[in-house]
Design a protein around this motif. Structure first.
Motif, PDB file in Angstrom:
ATOM      1  N   ARG A  16       0.844  -1.201   0.000  1.00 44.98           N
ATOM      2  CA  ARG A  16       0.000   0.000   0.000  1.00 44.98           C
ATOM      3  C   ARG A  16       0.879   1.250   0.000  1.00 44.98           C
ATOM      4  NH1 ARG A  16      -3.853  -2.476   3.944  1.00 44.98           N
ATOM      5  NH2 ARG A  16      -5.799  -2.867   2.857  1.00 44.98           N
ATOM      6  N   ALA A  17       1.885   1.241   0.878  1.00 41.01           N
ATOM      7  CA  ALA A  17       2.758   2.407   0.955  1.00 41.01           C
ATOM      8  C   ALA A  17       3.595   2.547  -0.307  1.00 41.01           C
ATOM      9  CB  ALA A  17       3.652   2.300   2.184  1.00 41.01           C
ATOM     10  N   ILE A  18       4.148   1.453  -0.780  1.00 43.70           N
ATOM     11  CA  ILE A  18       5.049   1.495  -1.928  1.00 43.70           C
ATOM     12  C   ILE A  18       4.338   1.952  -3.179  1.00 43.70           C
ATOM     13  CG2 ILE A  18       6.429   0.020  -3.452  1.00 43.70           C
ATOM     14  CD1 ILE A  18       7.111  -1.618  -0.942  1.00 43.70           C
ATOM     15  N   PHE A  19       3.124   1.491  -3.396  1.00 47.95           N
ATOM     16  CA  PHE A  19       2.431   1.801  -4.637  1.00 47.95           C
ATOM     17  C   PHE A  19       1.478   2.992  -4.517  1.00 47.95           C
ATOM     18  CE2 PHE A  19       3.802  -2.496  -5.594  1.00 47.95           C
ATOM     19  CZ  PHE A  19       4.270  -2.324  -6.871  1.00 47.95           C
ATOM     20  N   GLY A  20       1.512   3.660  -3.383  1.00 44.45           N
ATOM     21  CA  GLY A  20       0.768   4.893  -3.284  1.00 44.45           C
ATOM     22  C   GLY A  20      -0.676   4.759  -2.871  1.00 44.45           C
ATOM     23  N   MET A  21      -1.069   3.637  -2.334  1.00 41.24           N
ATOM     24  CA  MET A  21      -2.438   3.518  -1.869  1.00 41.24           C
ATOM     25  C   MET A  21      -2.611   4.325  -0.588  1.00 41.24           C
ATOM     26  SD  MET A  21      -3.357  -0.439  -2.725  1.00 41.24           S
ATOM     27  CE  MET A  21      -5.117  -0.085  -2.663  1.00 41.24           C
ATOM     28  N   LYS A  22      -1.521   4.538   0.101  1.00 40.81           N
ATOM     29  CA  LYS A  22      -1.461   5.559   1.129  1.00 40.81           C
ATOM     30  C   LYS A  22      -0.497   6.607   0.601  1.00 40.81           C
ATOM     31  CE  LYS A  22      -2.541   2.547   4.995  1.00 40.81           C
ATOM     32  NZ  LYS A  22      -2.112   2.015   6.298  1.00 40.81           N
ATOM     33  N   GLU A  23       0.011   7.437   1.432  1.00 39.69           N
ATOM     34  CA  GLU A  23       0.976   8.438   0.966  1.00 39.69           C
ATOM     35  C   GLU A  23       2.251   7.728   0.524  1.00 39.69           C
ATOM     36  OE1 GLU A  23       3.276  12.427   2.617  1.00 39.69           O
ATOM     37  OE2 GLU A  23       1.886  11.325   3.882  1.00 39.69           O
ATOM     38  N   GLN A  24       2.649   7.886  -0.742  1.00 41.04           N
ATOM     39  CA  GLN A  24       3.781   7.153  -1.302  1.00 41.04           C
ATOM     40  C   GLN A  24       5.092   7.679  -0.738  1.00 41.04           C
ATOM     41  OE1 GLN A  24       3.749   6.892  -5.529  1.00 41.04           O
ATOM     42  NE2 GLN A  24       5.732   5.870  -5.641  1.00 41.04           N
ATOM     43  N   GLN A  25       5.868   6.737  -0.191  1.00 41.66           N
ATOM     44  CA  GLN A  25       7.152   7.107   0.400  1.00 41.66           C
ATOM     45  C   GLN A  25       8.329   6.714  -0.489  1.00 41.66           C
ATOM     46  OE1 GLN A  25       7.279   8.844   3.222  1.00 41.66           O
ATOM     47  NE2 GLN A  25       5.041   8.814   3.286  1.00 41.66           N
ATOM     48  N   SER A  26       8.149   5.669  -1.300  1.00 41.92           N
ATOM     49  CA  SER A  26       9.237   5.169  -2.119  1.00 41.92           C
ATOM     50  C   SER A  26       8.667   4.428  -3.308  1.00 41.92           C
ATOM     51  CB  SER A  26      10.148   4.244  -1.300  1.00 41.92           C
ATOM     52  OG  SER A  26       9.401   3.139  -0.825  1.00 41.92           O
ATOM     53  N   TYR A  27       9.549   4.055  -4.224  1.00 43.02           N
ATOM     54  CA  TYR A  27       9.123   3.339  -5.432  1.00 43.02           C
ATOM     55  C   TYR A  27       9.745   1.953  -5.428  1.00 43.02           C
ATOM     56  CZ  TYR A  27       8.954   1.818 -10.259  1.00 43.02           C
ATOM     57  OH  TYR A  27       8.756   1.070 -11.391  1.00 43.02           O
ATOM     58  N   ILE A  28       8.969   0.980  -5.850  1.00 46.63           N
ATOM     59  CA  ILE A  28       9.487  -0.371  -5.983  1.00 46.63           C
ATOM     60  C   ILE A  28       9.324  -0.808  -7.427  1.00 46.63           C
ATOM     61  CG2 ILE A  28       7.280  -1.474  -5.384  1.00 46.63           C
ATOM     62  CD1 ILE A  28       8.884  -3.713  -4.073  1.00 46.63           C
ATOM     63  N   HIS A  29      10.347  -1.458  -7.962  1.00 43.89           N
ATOM     64  CA  HIS A  29      10.259  -1.946  -9.335  1.00 43.89           C
ATOM     65  C   HIS A  29       9.240  -3.086  -9.393  1.00 43.89           C
ATOM     66  CE1 HIS A  29      11.565  -3.795 -13.129  1.00 43.89           C
ATOM     67  NE2 HIS A  29      12.042  -2.588 -13.419  1.00 43.89           N
ATOM     68  N   PRO A  30       8.507  -3.198 -10.510  1.00 43.57           N
ATOM     69  CA  PRO A  30       7.522  -4.284 -10.620  1.00 43.57           C
ATOM     70  C   PRO A  30       8.111  -5.666 -10.379  1.00 43.57           C
ATOM     71  CG  PRO A  30       7.197  -2.704 -12.389  1.00 43.57           C
ATOM     72  CD  PRO A  30       8.430  -2.273 -11.664  1.00 43.57           C
ATOM     73  N   SER A  31       9.394  -5.870 -10.717  1.00 37.43           N
ATOM     74  CA  SER A  31      10.004  -7.181 -10.479  1.00 37.43           C
ATOM     75  C   SER A  31      10.087  -7.479  -8.985  1.00 37.43           C
ATOM     76  CB  SER A  31      11.396  -7.245 -11.107  1.00 37.43           C
ATOM     77  OG  SER A  31      12.282  -6.341 -10.474  1.00 37.43           O
ATOM     78  N   GLU A  32      10.310  -6.434  -8.165  1.00 38.45           N
ATOM     79  CA  GLU A  32      10.355  -6.631  -6.722  1.00 38.45           C
ATOM     80  C   GLU A  32       8.964  -6.927  -6.181  1.00 38.45           C
ATOM     81  OE1 GLU A  32      12.350  -3.427  -4.765  1.00 38.45           O
ATOM     82  OE2 GLU A  32      14.005  -3.399  -6.184  1.00 38.45           O
ATOM     83  N   ALA A  33       7.949  -6.248  -6.741  1.00 40.19           N
ATOM     84  CA  ALA A  33       6.571  -6.542  -6.341  1.00 40.19           C
ATOM     85  C   ALA A  33       6.229  -7.986  -6.669  1.00 40.19           C
ATOM     86  CB  ALA A  33       5.608  -5.594  -7.056  1.00 40.19           C
ATOM     87  N   ALA A  34       6.669  -8.450  -7.853  1.00 38.86           N
ATOM     88  CA  ALA A  34       6.412  -9.838  -8.243  1.00 38.86           C
ATOM     89  C   ALA A  34       7.107 -10.802  -7.289  1.00 38.86           C
ATOM     90  CB  ALA A  34       6.886 -10.064  -9.673  1.00 38.86           C
ATOM     91  N   ARG A  35       8.314 -10.452  -6.873  1.00 39.80           N
ATOM     92  CA  ARG A  35       9.032 -11.324  -5.938  1.00 39.80           C
ATOM     93  C   ARG A  35       8.296 -11.411  -4.602  1.00 39.80           C
ATOM     94  NH1 ARG A  35      12.860  -9.800  -2.444  1.00 39.80           N
ATOM     95  NH2 ARG A  35      13.226  -7.851  -3.563  1.00 39.80           N
TER      96      ARG A  35
END
Length: 459
Positions: A16-35
């Motif tokens: 939620r935090a990483i993808f901005g569903m709350k206030e976005q603090q950082s970015y994660i690459h889609p490959s990391e989300a998949a992992r």
């Protein structure tokens, strides 16, 4: 709370935090989300996946392995299935659909937009090992008559930011490919210059029916990150990107390693391969090798009289056959890899034979000398009594190792080239296969030399 629920709650908060569903603090690459999704049980992963924003869902889905993608899509409702499959990059979509068959393939094609369904169907008509299944149709194109400024404006209006846009392709009105231009050349040139003035007149292209091995070789030879794919009329169909080719090279290497280890190549990753399939892939070669090893027992049975007269010969059977098998496996590994990376071709067979005969002779002398000294040392230190004819036993081991190691290196180097000449996969000459062949023939060499040196004494 069970492990699955705990992992789900933790990852829900993180994503939620990483993808901005709350206030976005950082970015994660889609490959990391998949992992992260791969680390969860399937039910929990599906729930977490649904929490992602639309753009993040489609991006992360493309990085899931094919088995997880398929299980996700089967679990989606019709709306989510249509969204994900239409939002995928065209190359990832081609790869996904190439894994499907029968009614499931037809059902999945029905959810695609008309144009995407047409493109996917056309490329699926090519053989599975062709690069048609890796084509990204989102190629960035401009006309030679445009200026650099006009071309940049055209690209902003008609093309999206994607990996396929790392190289710009110059085409005519009928989309015939004229040249390619790296993006850096746009940046480094005057906006008022004509595109036709900055062309170098050289490009490398592939055909959709080309085998994947050719794509790997072409990327390696020309150091490209993107290559265009054209039809027989030189009409630009799309591009193949280096990330897909790297994945392909990894799969190819994995399959070759599995074959070389005496296993049929797996259709899925090891952890996702069903138990029955895993047994079936391994049993075939084991049965073949088991029957082959029976020849070893047959060979020893043929020399049972020699063994009964000179039991000391039996002590060195494991040493003899392992040395031949190991030298053969080494040679096979080196030659198969050299052919795979185009260092060697079938025309080099005589060079390889001469080199391996000399290598086998040298290695055989080294091992034979060690074996010879070992018998002498053990005899003089009274650690074992090889009888009064211990020098003849030592000579037998010395010359046997030379002959067997030479035969091992020669067999290991020539069998892959022979299979290649027959149009078969050299990796099929697996290390166990070469070792088994050398085991049987090595016993014949060993006992023949023993009969030559020990006749009239121990025999």
């Amino acid at each position: 709370m069970n492990l699955g629920t705990l992992g789900e709650n933790i990852l829900k908060g993180d994503l939620r935090a990483i993808f901005g569903m709350k206030e976005q603090q950082s970015y994660i690459h889609p490959s990391e989300a998949a992992r992260l999704l791969h680390s969860l049980p399937m039910d929990a992963a599906l729930q977490v996946y649904q929490l992602l924003p639309d753009k993040s869902r489609s991006a992360a889905f493309a990085y899931l392995d094919s088995d997880t993608q398929l299980r996700f899509v089967r679990a989606f409702d019709a709306k989510e299935r249509a969204f994900v499959l239409n939002a995928m990059p065209s190359d990832d979509r081609q790869i996904f659909f190439s894994k499907l068959q029968g009614m499931e393939l037809s059902a999945m094609l029905e959810v695609l937009d008309e144009e995407k369904r047409r493109q996917t169907t056309v490329f699926l008509g090519y053989p599975k090992k062709s690069i048609a299944h890796l084509i990204n149709t989102d190629a960035a194109t401009v006309l030679a008559s445009m200026t650099v400024a006009e071309a940049c404006e055209h690209l902003r209006e008609h093309h999206k930011d994607s990996e396929a846009a790392n190289v710009i392709y110059v085409v005519d009105e009928q989309r015939h490919l004229i040249d390619d231009i790296p993006v850096r050349r746009f940046v480094m040139n005057d906006p008022s210059r004509k595109i036709s003035d900055i062309l170098d007149g050289f490009y490398v292209s592939l055909k959709p029916g080309d085998w994947r091995e050719k794509a790997i070789d072409t990327f390696r030879e020309y150091d490209r990150v993107v290559l265009p794919v054209v039809d027989d009329s030189n009409v630009l169909l799309g591009v193949v990107t280096v990330d897909d080719v790297l994945d392909l090279a990894e799969q190819q290497s994995t399959a070759e390693i599995q074959k070389f280890g005496g296993v049929e190549s797996l259709d899925y990753p090891y952890v996702a391969t069903p138990f029955v399939s895993l047994i079936r892939k391994r049993a075939g070669w084991l049965i073949i090798l088991f029957f082959s090893e029976m020849l070893t027992a047959t060979a020893m049975g043929y020399f049972d009289s020699e063994i009964s007269k000179a039991v000391v010969l039996a002590l060195f059977v494991p040493l003899i056959i392992s040395s031949g098998g190991n030298s053969g496996s080494q040679a096979a590994t080196l030659i198969i890899r050299a052919m795979a990376v185009k260092e060697l071709s079938l025309r080099d067979w005589w060079f390889v034979m001469r080199r391996e005969i000399l290598s086998g002779l040298t290695l055989g002398v080294i091992l034979g000398a060690i074996g010879f000294l070992r018998i002498i040392l053990w005899q003089h230190l009274h650690w074992y009594d090889y009888s009064e004819h211990y020098l003849l036993v030592a000579k037998t081991i010395f010359f046997s190792l030379i002959g067997i190691v030479m035969w091992g290196t020669l067999s290991g180097s020539m069998i892959p080239m022979f299979l290649k000449r027959l149009g078969l996969d050299p990796a099929a000459s697996s290390a166990p296969f070469v070792a088994t062949l050398v085991d049987v023939t090595g016993l014949v060499i060993y006992f023949s030399i023993a009969a030559l040196f020990l006749r009239g004494t121990l025999l």
